[in-house]
Design a protein around this motif. Structure first.
Motif, PDB file in Angstrom:
ATOM      1  N   PRO A   1       0.921  -1.352   0.030  1.00  0.00           N
ATOM      2  CA  PRO A   1      -0.386  -0.506   0.018  1.00  0.00           C
ATOM      3  C   PRO A   1       0.795   1.115  -0.383  1.00  0.00           C
ATOM      4  N   HIS A   3       3.617   2.153  -0.872  1.00  0.00           N
ATOM      5  CA  HIS A   3       4.463   2.333  -2.357  1.00  0.00           C
ATOM      6  C   HIS A   3       3.628   2.254  -3.399  1.00  0.00           C
ATOM      7  N   ARG A   4       2.371   1.515  -3.764  1.00  0.00           N
ATOM      8  CA  ARG A   4       0.986   2.521  -4.457  1.00  0.00           C
ATOM      9  C   ARG A   4       0.581   3.852  -4.116  1.00  0.00           C
ATOM     10  N   ALA A   7       3.711   6.505  -5.065  1.00  0.00           N
ATOM     11  CA  ALA A   7       3.332   6.454  -6.614  1.00  0.00           C
ATOM     12  C   ALA A   7       2.154   7.086  -7.518  1.00  0.00           C
ATOM     13  N   GLN A   8       1.444   7.650  -6.195  1.00  0.00           N
ATOM     14  CA  GLN A   8       0.589   7.888  -6.962  1.00  0.00           C
ATOM     15  C   GLN A   8      -0.432   9.427  -6.266  1.00  0.00           C
ATOM     16  N   ASP A  29       9.742  -3.081  -2.442  1.00  0.00           N
ATOM     17  CA  ASP A  29       9.012  -4.116  -3.025  1.00  0.00           C
ATOM     18  C   ASP A  29       9.456  -4.895  -3.797  1.00  0.00           C
ATOM     19  N   HIS A  38       9.356   5.345  -6.499  1.00  0.00           N
ATOM     20  CA  HIS A  38       8.165   5.471  -6.517  1.00  0.00           C
ATOM     21  C   HIS A  38       7.893   6.761  -6.897  1.00  0.00           C
ATOM     22  N   ASN A  42       7.765   8.872 -10.281  1.00  0.00           N
ATOM     23  CA  ASN A  42       5.970   9.527 -11.225  1.00  0.00           C
ATOM     24  C   ASN A  42       5.950  10.887 -10.363  1.00  0.00           C
TER      25      ASN A  42
END
Length: 204
Positions: A1, A3-4, A7-8, A29, A38, A42
């Motif tokens: 979660p 890392h996501r 990234a977002q 990850d 990440h 991004n």
């Protein structure tokens, strides 16, 4: 979660997850990326700052077949805000990563002049060479980045630098980059000839 969320670009979610699990900031990850990687990939400077505030290691390498740092990622993709933040937080612009590339090589590859300018201001070596001897100018012209090549020449990049195979940037140039280098070399030859003539006149 985590890392996501990194990234977002979800700063508040990153903070919440780190409150619950502070060690997550240094956890890789399955692909070998840290949360900071990440964020850099991004272009999320806010997340990168939050991760840094929680102990992210600024020059940590990815754990995969092509190790690189967050700064190299930001430089390649042209994320100037992230690059600026990482440099201000102590990232080394001269760290050599996969095949000896530095952040300047990656920015040149992507044609990102604003990032290159920041890197040089923080001490990036203009003449840094990859394992096979290529400078940022070699990389810029090899990728058709004439704007980056023009800027590198303007700040003193050597158009006569040779890689390990003996090739100068001109050898790998085509199109606009080739015309740019040929004109630069012509003007330099004329300038050198004029300087030599003046010196000869002065001595005589």
């Amino acid at each position: 979660p985590l890392h996501r969320a990194a990234a977002q670009g979800e700063v508040s979610e990153v903070a919440r997850l780190l409150d619950a699990d502070p060690a997550g900031v240094r956890r890789f990850d399955d692909d070998g990326n840290l949360p900071l990687h990440h964020a850099a990939w991004n272009g999320h400077a806010g997340v990168a700052a939050a991760l840094q505030d929680r102990g992210a290691v600024v020059d940590a390498l990815r754990r995969d077949a092509h190790p690189t740092t967050a700064l190299e990622m930001a430089s390649y993709f042209g994320h100037e805000g992230v690059a600026r933040l990482l440099l201000e937080r102590g990232a080394d612009p001269n760290t050599r990563v996969f095949e000896g590339h530095t952040a300047l090589h990656k920015a040149a590859q992507g044609g990102h002049v604003a990032v290159m300018r920041r890197l040089l201001a923080k001490g990036a070596r203009l003449d840094a060479a990859t394992d096979d001897g290529r400078t940022a100018l070699h990389v810029a012209v090899g990728n058709g980045r004439d704007g980056a090549a023009r800027w590198l020449l303007a700040v003193g990049a050597d158009p006569s630098a040779r890689d390990r195979a003996g090739a100068t940037p001109l050898g790998g140039a085509s199109g606009a980059c080739r015309r740019l280098l040929e004109e630069h070399l012509r003007q330099r030859a004329e300038s050198d000839a004029l300087r030599a003539a003046r010196e000869l006149h002065r001595v005589g």
